[in-house]
Design a protein around this motif. Structure first.
Motif, PDB file in Angstrom:
ATOM      1  N   PRO A 273       0.832  -1.218   0.000  1.00 31.09           N
ATOM      2  CA  PRO A 273       0.000   0.000   0.000  1.00 31.09           C
ATOM      3  C   PRO A 273       0.862   1.262   0.000  1.00 31.09           C
ATOM      4  CG  PRO A 273      -0.421  -1.358   1.960  1.00 31.09           C
ATOM      5  CD  PRO A 273       0.755  -1.946   1.260  1.00 31.09           C
ATOM      6  N   HIS A 274       0.520   2.160  -0.890  1.00 27.62           N
ATOM      7  CA  HIS A 274       1.236   3.434  -0.976  1.00 27.62           C
ATOM      8  C   HIS A 274       0.342   4.557  -0.438  1.00 27.62           C
ATOM      9  CE1 HIS A 274       4.431   2.405  -4.276  1.00 27.62           C
ATOM     10  NE2 HIS A 274       4.437   1.557  -3.273  1.00 27.62           N
ATOM     11  N   TYR A 275       0.950   5.456   0.328  1.00 28.14           N
ATOM     12  CA  TYR A 275       0.228   6.623   0.838  1.00 28.14           C
ATOM     13  C   TYR A 275       0.987   7.874   0.421  1.00 28.14           C
ATOM     14  CZ  TYR A 275      -2.292   3.154   3.482  1.00 28.14           C
ATOM     15  OH  TYR A 275      -3.054   2.067   3.806  1.00 28.14           O
ATOM     16  N   LEU A 276       0.229   8.849  -0.077  1.00 34.47           N
ATOM     17  CA  LEU A 276       0.826  10.069  -0.616  1.00 34.47           C
ATOM     18  C   LEU A 276       0.604  11.227   0.358  1.00 34.47           C
ATOM     19  CD1 LEU A 276       1.825  12.028  -2.929  1.00 34.47           C
ATOM     20  CD2 LEU A 276      -0.488  11.876  -3.873  1.00 34.47           C
ATOM     21  N   GLY A 277       1.671  11.964   0.631  1.00 39.95           N
ATOM     22  CA  GLY A 277       1.562  13.171   1.453  1.00 39.95           C
ATOM     23  C   GLY A 277       1.977  14.374   0.633  1.00 39.95           C
ATOM     24  N   LEU A 278       1.229  15.468   0.742  1.00 41.46           N
ATOM     25  CA  LEU A 278       1.562  16.703   0.012  1.00 41.46           C
ATOM     26  C   LEU A 278       1.828  17.813   1.021  1.00 41.46           C
ATOM     27  CD1 LEU A 278      -1.263  16.671  -2.715  1.00 41.46           C
ATOM     28  CD2 LEU A 278       1.120  15.965  -3.012  1.00 41.46           C
ATOM     29  N   ASP A 279       2.663  18.743   0.634  1.00 41.98           N
ATOM     30  CA  ASP A 279       2.901  19.906   1.494  1.00 41.98           C
ATOM     31  C   ASP A 279       2.900  21.157   0.629  1.00 41.98           C
ATOM     32  OD1 ASP A 279       3.617  21.645   3.534  1.00 41.98           O
ATOM     33  OD2 ASP A 279       5.768  21.281   3.272  1.00 41.98           O
ATOM     34  N   SER A 280       1.833  21.953   0.768  1.00 40.93           N
ATOM     35  CA  SER A 280       1.739  23.205   0.012  1.00 40.93           C
ATOM     36  C   SER A 280       2.306  24.303   0.902  1.00 40.93           C
ATOM     37  CB  SER A 280       0.276  23.469  -0.352  1.00 40.93           C
ATOM     38  OG  SER A 280       0.166  24.660  -1.080  1.00 40.93           O
ATOM     39  N   SER A 281       3.590  24.616   0.695  1.00 41.20           N
ATOM     40  CA  SER A 281       4.240  25.574   1.592  1.00 41.20           C
ATOM     41  C   SER A 281       4.365  26.931   0.907  1.00 41.20           C
ATOM     42  CB  SER A 281       5.587  25.019   2.039  1.00 41.20           C
ATOM     43  OG  SER A 281       6.505  25.104   0.982  1.00 41.20           O
ATOM     44  N   THR A 282       5.091  27.836   1.509  1.00 39.63           N
ATOM     45  CA  THR A 282       5.166  29.195   0.973  1.00 39.63           C
ATOM     46  C   THR A 282       5.816  29.214  -0.409  1.00 39.63           C
ATOM     47  OG1 THR A 282       5.575  29.833   3.249  1.00 39.63           O
ATOM     48  CG2 THR A 282       5.818  31.548   1.594  1.00 39.63           C
ATOM     49  N   GLN A 283       6.873  28.434  -0.577  1.00 37.33           N
ATOM     50  CA  GLN A 283       7.654  28.535  -1.808  1.00 37.33           C
ATOM     51  C   GLN A 283       7.510  27.345  -2.740  1.00 37.33           C
ATOM     52  OE1 GLN A 283      11.368  30.344  -1.678  1.00 37.33           O
ATOM     53  NE2 GLN A 283      11.217  31.062   0.419  1.00 37.33           N
ATOM     54  N   SER A 284       6.901  26.283  -2.284  1.00 35.73           N
ATOM     55  CA  SER A 284       6.855  25.074  -3.123  1.00 35.73           C
ATOM     56  C   SER A 284       5.702  24.160  -2.734  1.00 35.73           C
ATOM     57  CB  SER A 284       8.174  24.303  -2.974  1.00 35.73           C
ATOM     58  OG  SER A 284       8.382  24.000  -1.616  1.00 35.73           O
ATOM     59  N   LEU A 285       5.411  23.236  -3.654  1.00 35.54           N
ATOM     60  CA  LEU A 285       4.476  22.148  -3.349  1.00 35.54           C
ATOM     61  C   LEU A 285       5.272  20.849  -3.460  1.00 35.54           C
ATOM     62  CD1 LEU A 285       1.510  21.090  -2.902  1.00 35.54           C
ATOM     63  CD2 LEU A 285       1.372  20.892  -5.384  1.00 35.54           C
ATOM     64  N   SER A 286       5.286  20.058  -2.394  1.00 37.03           N
ATOM     65  CA  SER A 286       6.085  18.829  -2.395  1.00 37.03           C
ATOM     66  C   SER A 286       5.204  17.613  -2.191  1.00 37.03           C
ATOM     67  CB  SER A 286       7.104  18.840  -1.253  1.00 37.03           C
ATOM     68  OG  SER A 286       7.840  20.015  -1.293  1.00 37.03           O
ATOM     69  N   ALA A 287       5.686  16.495  -2.718  1.00 36.51           N
ATOM     70  CA  ALA A 287       4.983  15.219  -2.543  1.00 36.51           C
ATOM     71  C   ALA A 287       5.953  14.189  -2.000  1.00 36.51           C
ATOM     72  CB  ALA A 287       4.451  14.739  -3.888  1.00 36.51           C
ATOM     73  N   LEU A 288       5.423  13.287  -1.205  1.00 32.48           N
ATOM     74  CA  LEU A 288       6.241  12.195  -0.676  1.00 32.48           C
ATOM     75  C   LEU A 288       5.335  10.968  -0.589  1.00 32.48           C
ATOM     76  CD1 LEU A 288       8.632  12.483   2.340  1.00 32.48           C
ATOM     77  CD2 LEU A 288       6.902  10.700   2.306  1.00 32.48           C
ATOM     78  N   VAL A 289       5.832   9.832  -1.106  1.00 37.35           N
ATOM     79  CA  VAL A 289       5.032   8.603  -1.083  1.00 37.35           C
ATOM     80  C   VAL A 289       5.727   7.577  -0.203  1.00 37.35           C
ATOM     81  CG1 VAL A 289       4.009   6.742  -2.467  1.00 37.35           C
ATOM     82  CG2 VAL A 289       4.260   9.023  -3.463  1.00 37.35           C
ATOM     83  N   VAL A 290       4.965   6.968   0.714  1.00 38.65           N
ATOM     84  CA  VAL A 290       5.532   5.883   1.521  1.00 38.65           C
ATOM     85  C   VAL A 290       4.903   4.553   1.118  1.00 38.65           C
ATOM     86  CG1 VAL A 290       6.009   7.355   3.531  1.00 38.65           C
ATOM     87  CG2 VAL A 290       3.836   6.120   3.425  1.00 38.65           C
ATOM     88  N   ASP A 291       5.713   3.505   1.198  1.00 42.15           N
ATOM     89  CA  ASP A 291       5.206   2.141   1.071  1.00 42.15           C
ATOM     90  C   ASP A 291       5.235   1.572   2.485  1.00 42.15           C
ATOM     91  OD1 ASP A 291       5.210  -0.707   0.954  1.00 42.15           O
ATOM     92  OD2 ASP A 291       5.686  -0.603  -1.186  1.00 42.15           O
ATOM     93  N   THR A 292       4.069   1.336   3.061  1.00 39.30           N
ATOM     94  CA  THR A 292       4.034   0.965   4.480  1.00 39.30           C
ATOM     95  C   THR A 292       4.464  -0.486   4.716  1.00 39.30           C
ATOM     96  OG1 THR A 292       1.656   0.699   4.203  1.00 39.30           O
ATOM     97  CG2 THR A 292       2.406   2.695   5.321  1.00 39.30           C
ATOM     98  N   ASP A 293       4.399  -1.332   3.696  1.00 41.93           N
ATOM     99  CA  ASP A 293       4.902  -2.705   3.872  1.00 41.93           C
ATOM    100  C   ASP A 293       6.415  -2.713   3.881  1.00 41.93           C
ATOM    101  OD1 ASP A 293       2.451  -3.724   4.115  1.00 41.93           O
ATOM    102  OD2 ASP A 293       2.349  -4.693   2.136  1.00 41.93           O
ATOM    103  N   LEU A 294       6.992  -1.982   2.929  1.00 36.97           N
ATOM    104  CA  LEU A 294       8.456  -1.931   2.849  1.00 36.97           C
ATOM    105  C   LEU A 294       9.054  -1.035   3.935  1.00 36.97           C
ATOM    106  CD1 LEU A 294       9.114  -1.510  -1.001  1.00 36.97           C
ATOM    107  CD2 LEU A 294       9.305  -3.590   0.378  1.00 36.97           C
ATOM    108  N   GLY A 295       8.228  -0.149   4.507  1.00 36.14           N
ATOM    109  CA  GLY A 295       8.733   0.807   5.499  1.00 36.14           C
ATOM    110  C   GLY A 295       9.660   1.824   4.853  1.00 36.14           C
ATOM    111  N   LYS A 296       9.340   2.198   3.609  1.00 37.21           N
ATOM    112  CA  LYS A 296      10.262   3.070   2.863  1.00 37.21           C
ATOM    113  C   LYS A 296       9.545   4.244   2.229  1.00 37.21           C
ATOM    114  CE  LYS A 296      14.075   0.478   0.941  1.00 37.21           C
ATOM    115  NZ  LYS A 296      14.411  -0.446  -0.120  1.00 37.21           N
ATOM    116  N   VAL A 297      10.295   5.349   2.095  1.00 40.76           N
ATOM    117  CA  VAL A 297       9.814   6.456   1.266  1.00 40.76           C
ATOM    118  C   VAL A 297      10.181   6.076  -0.160  1.00 40.76           C
ATOM    119  CG1 VAL A 297      10.151   8.892   0.711  1.00 40.76           C
ATOM    120  CG2 VAL A 297      10.141   8.153   3.107  1.00 40.76           C
ATOM    121  N   VAL A 298       9.175   5.943  -1.046  1.00 41.64           N
ATOM    122  CA  VAL A 298       9.493   5.451  -2.395  1.00 41.64           C
ATOM    123  C   VAL A 298       9.626   6.575  -3.432  1.00 41.64           C
ATOM    124  CG1 VAL A 298       8.596   3.122  -2.059  1.00 41.64           C
ATOM    125  CG2 VAL A 298       7.045   4.916  -2.855  1.00 41.64           C
ATOM    126  N   LEU A 299       9.116   7.747  -3.115  1.00 37.92           N
ATOM    127  CA  LEU A 299       9.227   8.836  -4.100  1.00 37.92           C
ATOM    128  C   LEU A 299       9.110  10.184  -3.410  1.00 37.92           C
ATOM    129  CD1 LEU A 299       9.169   9.165  -7.358  1.00 37.92           C
ATOM    130  CD2 LEU A 299       6.810   9.824  -6.983  1.00 37.92           C
TER     131      LEU A 299
END
Ligand code: XUL
Length: 526
Positions: free
Chosen positions: A2-28
């Motif tokens: 399962p992949h979960y996507l997190g976004l952060d709309s900050s002052t200067q940028s919009l960032s994304a980070l995807v975790v794979d909760t089975d692998l325990g890793k940030v995949v992107l």
């Protein structure tokens, strides 16, 4: 998988980070920088130029365009967004978006840029953001309408603050009456981005909602008293606030069609960037304080109970994992450290050695009041730098003493102004550029008599979004998520020196006396 996507709309940028909760890793991880990647919005630093330095607005369509650009980039890197089970995220706090109608789903076409389709919905072309300090008059009006600063603090956890959304809404009502009347609903950056993704207008959640000077922390509802004091008809323009764990819907067909999301991908309430970082740093339980060392320094921590700051400098927001958190901002952060380093001719490695090897905790009683720029905590309206000690120290001839003094003053200040939460942190998580400096970390450890850890998480707010999605939609418990995604690096621990506790007793008292003399308690409100 399962992949979960997190976004952060900050002052200067919009960032994304995807975790794979089975692998325990940030995949992107991917990011869009507003200045560099969307130059057509003329916002090199994320906000629009304005002749009044107090006014800081952004074009909300830039945030919408960034969403299209970010998801396109993720696809272009070969990432299959269809793997995302749920997503959540964060927005810069306090900023607001004004819509003349609710967000519709069916009318959005995947072949037309989203910004073009959102544009007709805006009742206000620009959004005041957290850097705006132009609503001082409105803060005073709101406070006096409800019976004073103390009452605003009691209800909302903060004094009426210029960057907070309520005073900004009042200013909008006062200066652009017609546009205010034409506004159907008001969003925070967080609820706006979540609404786009869900394809329907979604409510503001408690964590970020507490940064508006409108949420009653006692009832977790909009305070009728503050709504009335802010602007007529405001209650009709805000959806009832919801818990941070609310699944607000599934992703809108626009994103399914255009970017290949699964139509079942759940959208979880977005929150403010600070509450989200609390999660992304694994600091959702009392006893751990986060110190972010940046242009301005910030201290935030989970609270056992919703205490408010009797001095009125601290803020109380919702903790997305339940309960509340405090946040205290200090304007005199890295700029002041730099000012001292420059004045005594030390580069950062030498600054570190000066603290660790050439001076001692308590600085032999030497003390600096470090207000190189006007300060908000405490409220000091003009720069005020004072040095107390021998002649060499007062004249910056003692380089090591000066390096230690600025950092000790900042650490004592952080401790003094976060004490209202009634919690002695056992652990401090240090983050931000200056967290690389071991000398600074050692002073923090000694002043707080707490272990200081640094984390490898670089985008704690986006990570917080991904973990919140995993917790709320994927039903994964916090502890397991923190273990896998927010490990503390044992090698980077800085332990307090127990012998340092004693010299700080008297320095702490001296700091209190001198800062009060400077006018801490008699300061006018924001
Ligand atoms: C907090 C605040 C800032 C913004 C930055 O009160 O104003 O930390 O959230 O994005």
């Amino acid at each position: 998988m399962p992949h979960y996507l997190g976004l952060d709309s900050s002052t200067q940028s919009l960032s994304a980070l995807v975790v794979d909760t089975d692998l325990g890793k940030v995949v992107l991880e991917e990011t869009v920088n507003f200045g560099a990647d969307l130059p057509e919005y003329s916002s090199p630093n994320g906000f629009l130029a304005n002749p009044d330095p107090k006014v800081k607005h952004s074009n909300p369509l830039m945030w919408v365009a960034a969403l299209d650009a970010l998801l396109s980039r993720m696809r272009a890197r070969g990432y299959d967004l269809g793997q995302v089970s749920a997503l959540s995220g964060a927005g810069q706090q306090h900023g607001s978006v004004y819509l003349r109608a609710p967000i519709p789903t069916p009318s959005w076409s995947a072949s037309v840029p989203l910004a073009d389709q959102v544009q007709p919905l805006l009742s206000r072309a620009s959004s005041p953001i957290w850097m705006d300090s132009s609503s001082g008059e409105e803060c005073g009006e709101i406070a006096s309408a409800v019976g004073g600063d103390d009452e605003v603090v009691r209800l909302t956890g903060s004094r009426a603050i210029e960057r907070f959304t309520g005073p900004q809404i009042r200013k909008f009502w006062k200066t652009e009456r017609e546009a205010y009347e034409a506004t159907h609903e008001i969003h925070l950056v967080s609820s706006f981005i979540a609404s786009l993704l869900a394809g329907r207008s979604v409510p503001i959640e408690y964590g970020d909602g507490a940064g508006m000077n409108l949420l009653d922390l006692n009832t977790l509802e909009w305070s009728p008293k503050l709504l009335r004091a802010t602007a007529p008809g405001l209650e009709g323009k805000l959806h009832a606030p919801v818990p941070s764990t609310t699944v607000v819907g599934s992703i809108a067909p626009y994103f399914v069609e255009k970017f290949g999301f699964s139509p079942n991908a759940a959208v979880v309430s977005f929150t403010g960037d600070n509450p989200s970082s609390l999660v992304g740093m694994g600091a959702t339980r009392p006893g751990t304080a986060v110190i972010s060392l940046g242009t301005s320094d910030t201290v935030f921590a989970a609270m056992r109970e919703p205490r408010t700051d009797p001095r009125g400098f601290g803020h109380v927001f919702g903790n997305p994992a339940g309960g509340f958190m405090c946040l205290i901002c200090f304007a005199n952060g890295s700029l002041s450290r730099e000012a001292v380093a420059e004045r005594v001719g030390l580069d950062w490695p030498a600054f570190e050695r000066a603290i660790l090897e050439q001076s001692r905790p308590g600085n032999g009683g030497r003390l600096m009041l470090p207000y190189f720029v006007p300060e908000m905590t405490p409220k000091i309206s003009r720069p005020a730098v004072r040095l107390f000690g021998d002649d060499d120290f007062r004249n910056y001839r003692d380089a090591a003493g000066a390096a230690r003094a600025i950092v000790e003053a900042q650490a004592l200040s952080m401790q003094r102004y976060s004490a209202f939460i009634g919690e002695t942190p056992r652990t401090v998580l240090a983050t931000g550029g200056a967290a690389k400096n071991r000398g600074i970390l050692q002073v923090i450890a000694d002043v707080f008599q707490a272990e200081v850890h640094t984390l490898s998480v670089s985008n704690s707010s986006a990570l917080g979004g991904a973990l919140r999605a995993a917790n709320a939609a994927g039903k994964l418990p916090w502890e397991g998520l923190f273990e896998r995604f927010v490990p503390t690096a044992a090698t980077k621990r800085v332990l307090p020196n127990p012998a340092a506790a004693h010299p700080y007793v008297s320095l702490r008292e001296r700091f209190a006396v001198e800062v009060e003399r400077l006018g801490e308690t008699s300061a006018p409100i924001a």
